[in-house]
Design a protein around this motif. Structure first.
Motif, mmCIF file in Angstrom:
data_model
loop_
_atom_site.group_PDB
_atom_site.id
_atom_site.type_symbol
_atom_site.label_atom_id
_atom_site.label_comp_id
_atom_site.label_asym_id
_atom_site.label_seq_id
_atom_site.Cartn_x
_atom_site.Cartn_y
_atom_site.Cartn_z
ATOM 1 N N THR A 1 26.367 21.195 27.280
ATOM 2 C CA THR A 1 27.662 20.724 27.755
ATOM 3 C C THR A 1 28.135 21.467 28.992
ATOM 4 O OG1 THR A 1 28.778 22.237 26.231
ATOM 5 C CG2 THR A 1 28.382 19.977 25.475
ATOM 6 N N PHE A 2 27.203 22.157 29.676
ATOM 7 C CA PHE A 2 27.587 22.945 30.854
ATOM 8 C C PHE A 2 28.335 22.085 31.862
ATOM 9 C CE2 PHE A 2 27.369 26.162 34.008
ATOM 10 C CZ PHE A 2 27.051 25.548 35.207
ATOM 11 N N SER A 3 27.904 20.873 32.059
ATOM 12 C CA SER A 3 28.494 20.015 33.088
ATOM 13 C C SER A 3 29.939 19.625 32.788
ATOM 14 C CB SER A 3 27.652 18.753 33.271
ATOM 15 O OG SER A 3 27.610 18.023 32.066
ATOM 16 N N SER A 4 30.421 19.933 31.601
ATOM 17 C CA SER A 4 31.804 19.609 31.262
ATOM 18 C C SER A 4 32.759 20.776 31.490
ATOM 19 C CB SER A 4 31.900 19.154 29.811
ATOM 20 O OG SER A 4 31.629 20.230 28.936
ATOM 21 N N TYR A 5 32.213 21.932 31.821
ATOM 22 C CA TYR A 5 33.033 23.139 31.934
ATOM 23 C C TYR A 5 33.440 23.449 33.362
ATOM 24 C CZ TYR A 5 31.632 24.341 27.161
ATOM 25 O OH TYR A 5 31.416 24.328 25.819
ATOM 26 N N VAL A 6 34.652 23.934 33.516
ATOM 27 C CA VAL A 6 35.051 24.638 34.730
ATOM 28 C C VAL A 6 34.415 26.019 34.671
ATOM 29 C CG1 VAL A 6 36.990 25.764 35.887
ATOM 30 C CG2 VAL A 6 37.214 23.407 35.048
ATOM 31 N N MET A 7 33.881 26.470 35.793
ATOM 32 C CA MET A 7 33.243 27.783 35.858
ATOM 33 C C MET A 7 33.973 28.670 36.859
ATOM 34 S SD MET A 7 30.869 27.561 33.644
ATOM 35 C CE MET A 7 30.089 29.146 33.975
ATOM 36 N N GLY A 8 34.126 29.924 36.486
ATOM 37 C CA GLY A 8 34.818 30.863 37.364
ATOM 38 C C GLY A 8 34.021 32.139 37.549
ATOM 39 N N TRP A 9 34.292 32.787 38.661
ATOM 40 C CA TRP A 9 33.764 34.127 38.921
ATOM 41 C C TRP A 9 34.943 35.097 39.011
ATOM 42 C CZ3 TRP A 9 28.832 35.748 38.765
ATOM 43 C CH2 TRP A 9 27.813 34.811 38.902
ATOM 44 N N PHE A 10 34.778 36.235 38.360
ATOM 45 C CA PHE A 10 35.775 37.296 38.372
ATOM 46 C C PHE A 10 35.073 38.593 38.729
ATOM 47 C CE2 PHE A 10 39.389 35.144 36.372
ATOM 48 C CZ PHE A 10 38.765 34.018 35.879
ATOM 49 N N GLY B 1 38.621 51.327 37.343
ATOM 50 C CA GLY B 1 40.033 51.669 37.322
ATOM 51 C C GLY B 1 40.971 50.548 37.667
ATOM 52 N N LYS B 2 40.432 49.353 37.854
ATOM 53 C CA LYS B 2 41.273 48.206 38.205
ATOM 54 C C LYS B 2 41.143 47.101 37.176
ATOM 55 C CE LYS B 2 41.265 48.975 43.202
ATOM 56 N NZ LYS B 2 41.044 48.337 44.540
ATOM 57 N N GLU B 3 42.107 46.204 37.194
ATOM 58 C CA GLU B 3 42.065 45.060 36.292
ATOM 59 C C GLU B 3 41.063 44.022 36.796
ATOM 60 O OE1 GLU B 3 46.662 45.163 34.585
ATOM 61 O OE2 GLU B 3 45.942 43.467 35.763
ATOM 62 N N ARG B 4 40.597 43.209 35.887
ATOM 63 C CA ARG B 4 39.704 42.120 36.256
ATOM 64 C C ARG B 4 40.477 41.132 37.118
ATOM 65 N NH1 ARG B 4 35.674 39.952 31.717
ATOM 66 N NH2 ARG B 4 35.457 42.231 31.686
ATOM 67 N N PRO C 1 32.907 46.970 51.586
ATOM 68 C CA PRO C 1 32.924 47.965 50.504
ATOM 69 C C PRO C 1 33.939 47.636 49.412
ATOM 70 C CG PRO C 1 32.738 49.064 52.616
ATOM 71 C CD PRO C 1 32.950 47.607 52.913
ATOM 72 N N GLU C 2 35.035 47.008 49.772
ATOM 73 C CA GLU C 2 36.045 46.650 48.767
ATOM 74 C C GLU C 2 35.603 45.516 47.849
ATOM 75 O OE1 GLU C 2 36.469 46.906 52.078
ATOM 76 O OE2 GLU C 2 37.832 45.359 52.844
ATOM 77 N N ASP C 3 34.461 44.906 48.134
ATOM 78 C CA ASP C 3 33.902 43.905 47.230
ATOM 79 C C ASP C 3 33.111 44.550 46.093
ATOM 80 O OD1 ASP C 3 33.162 41.921 50.126
ATOM 81 O OD2 ASP C 3 34.812 41.619 48.708
ATOM 82 N N THR C 4 32.926 45.856 46.141
ATOM 83 C CA THR C 4 32.194 46.560 45.102
ATOM 84 C C THR C 4 32.890 46.404 43.754
ATOM 85 O OG1 THR C 4 31.265 48.179 46.631
ATOM 86 C CG2 THR C 4 31.418 48.823 44.314
ATOM 87 N N ALA C 5 32.148 45.905 42.763
ATOM 88 C CA ALA C 5 32.714 45.640 41.439
ATOM 89 C C ALA C 5 31.605 45.108 40.529
ATOM 90 C CB ALA C 5 33.842 44.615 41.519
ATOM 91 N N VAL C 6 31.930 45.018 39.265
ATOM 92 C CA VAL C 6 31.105 44.236 38.347
ATOM 93 C C VAL C 6 31.609 42.801 38.407
ATOM 94 C CG1 VAL C 6 30.360 43.899 35.969
ATOM 95 C CG2 VAL C 6 30.692 46.220 36.860
ATOM 96 N N TYR C 7 30.705 41.878 38.623
ATOM 97 C CA TYR C 7 31.054 40.476 38.752
ATOM 98 C C TYR C 7 30.686 39.738 37.467
ATOM 99 C CZ TYR C 7 32.192 40.909 43.668
ATOM 100 O OH TYR C 7 32.791 41.241 44.860
ATOM 101 N N GLU D 1 43.747 32.728 35.913
ATOM 102 C CA GLU D 1 44.097 33.673 34.848
ATOM 103 C C GLU D 1 42.896 33.910 33.938
ATOM 104 O OE1 GLU D 1 46.544 35.699 34.008
ATOM 105 O OE2 GLU D 1 45.229 36.191 32.307
ATOM 106 N N PRO D 2 42.409 35.139 33.847
ATOM 107 C CA PRO D 2 41.215 35.423 33.037
ATOM 108 C C PRO D 2 41.375 35.023 31.570
ATOM 109 C CG PRO D 2 41.696 37.280 34.470
ATOM 110 C CD PRO D 2 42.847 36.350 34.581
ATOM 111 N N SER D 3 42.553 35.162 31.013
ATOM 112 C CA SER D 3 42.749 34.873 29.594
ATOM 113 C C SER D 3 42.570 33.401 29.272
ATOM 114 C CB SER D 3 44.132 35.334 29.135
ATOM 115 O OG SER D 3 45.140 34.586 29.798
ATOM 116 N N MET D 4 42.555 32.557 30.277
ATOM 117 C CA MET D 4 42.381 31.118 30.058
ATOM 118 C C MET D 4 40.909 30.740 29.932
ATOM 119 S SD MET D 4 45.445 29.992 29.976
ATOM 120 C CE MET D 4 45.324 28.231 30.240
ATOM 121 N N TYR D 5 40.022 31.667 30.224
ATOM 122 C CA TYR D 5 38.592 31.386 30.155
ATOM 123 C C TYR D 5 38.056 31.809 28.792
ATOM 124 C CZ TYR D 5 38.568 30.188 35.070
ATOM 125 O OH TYR D 5 38.801 29.560 36.273
ATOM 126 N N ARG D 6 37.201 30.988 28.228
ATOM 127 C CA ARG D 6 36.786 31.183 26.841
ATOM 128 C C ARG D 6 35.544 32.041 26.705
ATOM 129 N NH1 ARG D 6 35.871 25.933 23.204
ATOM 130 N NH2 ARG D 6 38.026 25.640 23.885
#
Length: 123
Positions: A28-37, A42-45, A88-94, A106-111
């Protein structure tokens, strides 16, 4: 729920490029909205980009617009994030994430979430 696995992270110099991939399980991948965070130490997602289920609509956070491109291949159950002119400011876990509908930041909206891939940009 869909299972998500990110890949493609690494160490790159400022101005360089990386392409992240997120492979999804399930039919069902084709039915999902996909996001990158992303989440830096030390920072929020924070939201980076999202793409509609068909790929017709995309949204970006201001700091990456014009440098990053999100895309998806529903035949391969994969979403991509092409990152150019990295800073350099793009450094993060993606992380990639999925939700049922609606391009939201909003991250909390992603399942479902992947485990993340580290991107490090050196100056």
């Amino acid at each position: 729920q869909v299972q998500l696995v990110e890949s493609g992270g690494g160490l790159v110099q400022a101005g360089g490029s990386l392409r992240l991939s997120c492979a999804a399980s399930g039919r069902t991948f084709s039915s999902y909205v996909m996001g990158w965070f992303r989440q830096a130490p030390g920072k929020e997602r924070e939201f980076v980009s999202a793409i509609s289920s068909s790929g017709a609509r995309t949204v970006y956070t201001d700091s990456v617009r014009g440098r990053f491109t999100i895309s998806r291949d529903n035949a391969k159950n994969t979403v991509y994030l092409q990152m150019n002119n990295l800073k350099p400011e793009d450094t993060a876990v993606y992380y990639c994430a999925s939700k049922d509908s609606g391009l939201v930041s909003e991250p909390s909206m992603y399942r479902s979430w992947g485990q993340g891939t580290q991107v490090t940009v050196s100056s």
